[in-house]
Design an enzyme around this catalytic site. Structure first.
Site, PDB file in Angstrom:
ATOM      1  N   GLY A  90      -7.472  41.191-103.105  1.00  0.00           N
ATOM      2  CA  GLY A  90      -6.853  39.830-103.205  1.00  0.00           C
ATOM      3  C   GLY A  90      -5.214  40.048-103.384  1.00  0.00           C
ATOM      4  O   GLY A  90      -4.796  40.838-102.497  1.00  0.00           O
ATOM      5  N   SER A 122      -8.948  47.482-101.151  1.00  0.00           N
ATOM      6  CA  SER A 122      -7.638  46.942-101.025  1.00  0.00           C
ATOM      7  C   SER A 122      -6.645  46.705-102.336  1.00  0.00           C
ATOM      8  O   SER A 122      -6.359  48.056-102.532  1.00  0.00           O
ATOM      9  CB  SER A 122      -7.991  45.270-100.402  1.00  0.00           C
ATOM     10  OG  SER A 122      -6.746  44.801-100.053  1.00  0.00           O
ATOM     11  N   ALA A 123      -6.492  45.653-102.888  1.00  0.00           N
ATOM     12  CA  ALA A 123      -5.766  45.530-104.032  1.00  0.00           C
ATOM     13  C   ALA A 123      -6.341  46.586-105.256  1.00  0.00           C
ATOM     14  O   ALA A 123      -5.407  47.076-105.878  1.00  0.00           O
ATOM     15  CB  ALA A 123      -5.500  44.400-104.601  1.00  0.00           C
ATOM     16  N   HIS A 159      -5.389  48.691 -95.432  1.00  0.00           N
ATOM     17  CA  HIS A 159      -5.314  47.690 -94.313  1.00  0.00           C
ATOM     18  C   HIS A 159      -4.255  48.389 -93.225  1.00  0.00           C
ATOM     19  O   HIS A 159      -3.358  47.622 -92.732  1.00  0.00           O
ATOM     20  CB  HIS A 159      -5.200  46.417 -94.456  1.00  0.00           C
ATOM     21  CG  HIS A 159      -5.918  45.573 -95.280  1.00  0.00           C
ATOM     22  ND1 HIS A 159      -7.082  44.778 -95.069  1.00  0.00           N
ATOM     23  CD2 HIS A 159      -5.701  45.446 -96.886  1.00  0.00           C
ATOM     24  CE1 HIS A 159      -7.719  44.488 -95.952  1.00  0.00           C
ATOM     25  NE2 HIS A 159      -6.963  44.360 -97.269  1.00  0.00           N
ATOM     26  N   GLU A 194      -8.619  50.053 -91.869  1.00  0.00           N
ATOM     27  CA  GLU A 194      -9.865  49.053 -92.311  1.00  0.00           C
ATOM     28  C   GLU A 194     -10.984  49.896 -91.813  1.00  0.00           C
ATOM     29  O   GLU A 194     -11.336  50.058 -90.640  1.00  0.00           O
ATOM     30  CB  GLU A 194      -9.993  47.789 -91.754  1.00  0.00           C
ATOM     31  CG  GLU A 194      -8.650  46.867 -92.402  1.00  0.00           C
ATOM     32  CD  GLU A 194      -8.581  45.459 -91.820  1.00  0.00           C
ATOM     33  OE1 GLU A 194      -9.117  45.218 -90.748  1.00  0.00           O
ATOM     34  OE2 GLU A 194      -7.772  44.678 -92.394  1.00  0.00           O
TER      35      GLU A 194
END
Lengths: 235, 235
Positions: A90, A122-123, A159, A194
């Site tokens: 997020g 991700s985050a 990413h 990714e």
């Protein structure tokens, strides 16, 4: 002994949430059927409840029960008691802000060092590095610090995106941005494409998934490493 | 009376630095042949001197002399004495950090309000809004605040980019990012495409250039405005 999966993304194009990782996760979380989910990064601004439901849906496929950390009165105790942790993606700034607000940074470091299996996407992967200075996210809130868990001795760029030679857009490429980072900071940056993830076992850090990763070291030309590479020497 | 050009980008694809704006700038800076340049955003990590040389090259074409603010012993005095200001793009965090370090925020507000012509491109435009919460830049340094000049009562998103329907990348689109911003903040955001700029004359704010801009207001669907639109009511 640390056990971590630090993944570039939760979702591959055309596939379901966490789908590409589920087989791996079945093994990774083999000692528990209950996962503590940290939904603080709130992708798209969704609520903690909504995000936890989404995680539960994916984990149902490998028969794990997910509980959001926001459901506990004492989030520190929840972390200490967890048998498995997942920090979803997020917005990295929103995630870090909430971790500081709830004073959870040192507790997270402790439980990860003591061996609670930790999955970040991700985050949730960004915060495993030294700082969030190499996040791609929009700084929509102002956290009290950019310093994060520092479980791995470098920064993550999830990413990771190669330059598009046909682009007419004048915004900086990812590589340019990371090189600018190195005008002000000296730690290495791992550009995770990714579908890639880092697997941490104690002091060992391996690149996993099908793709290469791109490594940026201070005062060195960026270079590619193949899947399977041991990155434990990177610091 | 405020006089500002708040531009999405310094450079259009296939064209020279500031080239598309030079005709406009000849008129904008008609009362001075000397421009104070603020090179703090250091694109690609280049030095203040190198960046000032680059600005000088472009401004030579319209016979203006450029001096970098770093060449002055007292940057506040330099701002107060300037007859024209240009804040170049690069990294917004680096720019804002340096403005705070040199305690220049309130002096910049004063001189802009008193009518010194101000040109900003990219990072130099971001700081004209309320905060840098909608920058696209990588947060490579940690500034003491995200609050900026607030000369216009909204936020800017420069280099605004429409979603690419063919993309397989799972990073957030620009629109998604700005919608996440509105989960935590309520001020409007002006998405300025490359080639667009805002022209501020006193209390009037007009969209200029050939393209539409995309406006994001809290709790409203995003919408397009045509070049020439008066945005003075947006707050």
């Amino acid at each position: 002994m640390k056990q971590m999966i630090i993944a570039s993304t939760s979702t591959l194009h055309g596939s379901g949430y966490l789908n590409y990782l589920l087989e791996e996760l079945m093994f990774f979380y083999k000692d528990t059927d209950s996962i503590l989910f940290i939904p603080y990064a709130r992708p798209g601004g969704i609520s903690h409840d909504e995000y936890t439901e989404k995680a539960q849906e994916a984990f149902s496929e490998i028969e794990k029960k997910v509980k959001g950390i926001h459901e506990f009165d004492n989030p520190k105790e929840a972390l200490k008691n967890a048998k498995g942790i997942f920090v979803g993606g997020g917005n990295t700034f929103v995630l870090v802000n909430q971790l500081y607000k709830n004073d959870l940074i040192s507790t997270m470091q402790e439980v990860i060092h003591s061996g609670t299996p930790y999955l970040g996407t991700s985050a949730g992967s960004n915060i495993c590095g030294l700082t969030i200075n190499t996040t791609n996210d929009m700084p929509i809130v102002y956290p009290p610090s950019f310093k994060t868990l520092g479980i791995v001795p470098f920064n993550i760029n999830p990413h990771y995106l190669d330059p598009d030679p046909s682009s007419k857009h004048m915004g900086e490429t990812r590589e340019t941005r990371i090189q600018e980072f190195h005008a002000f900071n000296s730690q290495p940056v791992v550009g995770l494409r990714e579908g890639s993830w880092l697997e941490v076992n104690g002091d060992q850090v391996f690149l996993e998934g099908e793709l290469n990763a791109r490594i940026f070291e201070y005062n060195k030309a960026p270079y590619e490493v193949e899947t399977g590479t041991n990155l434990s020497g990177l610091k």
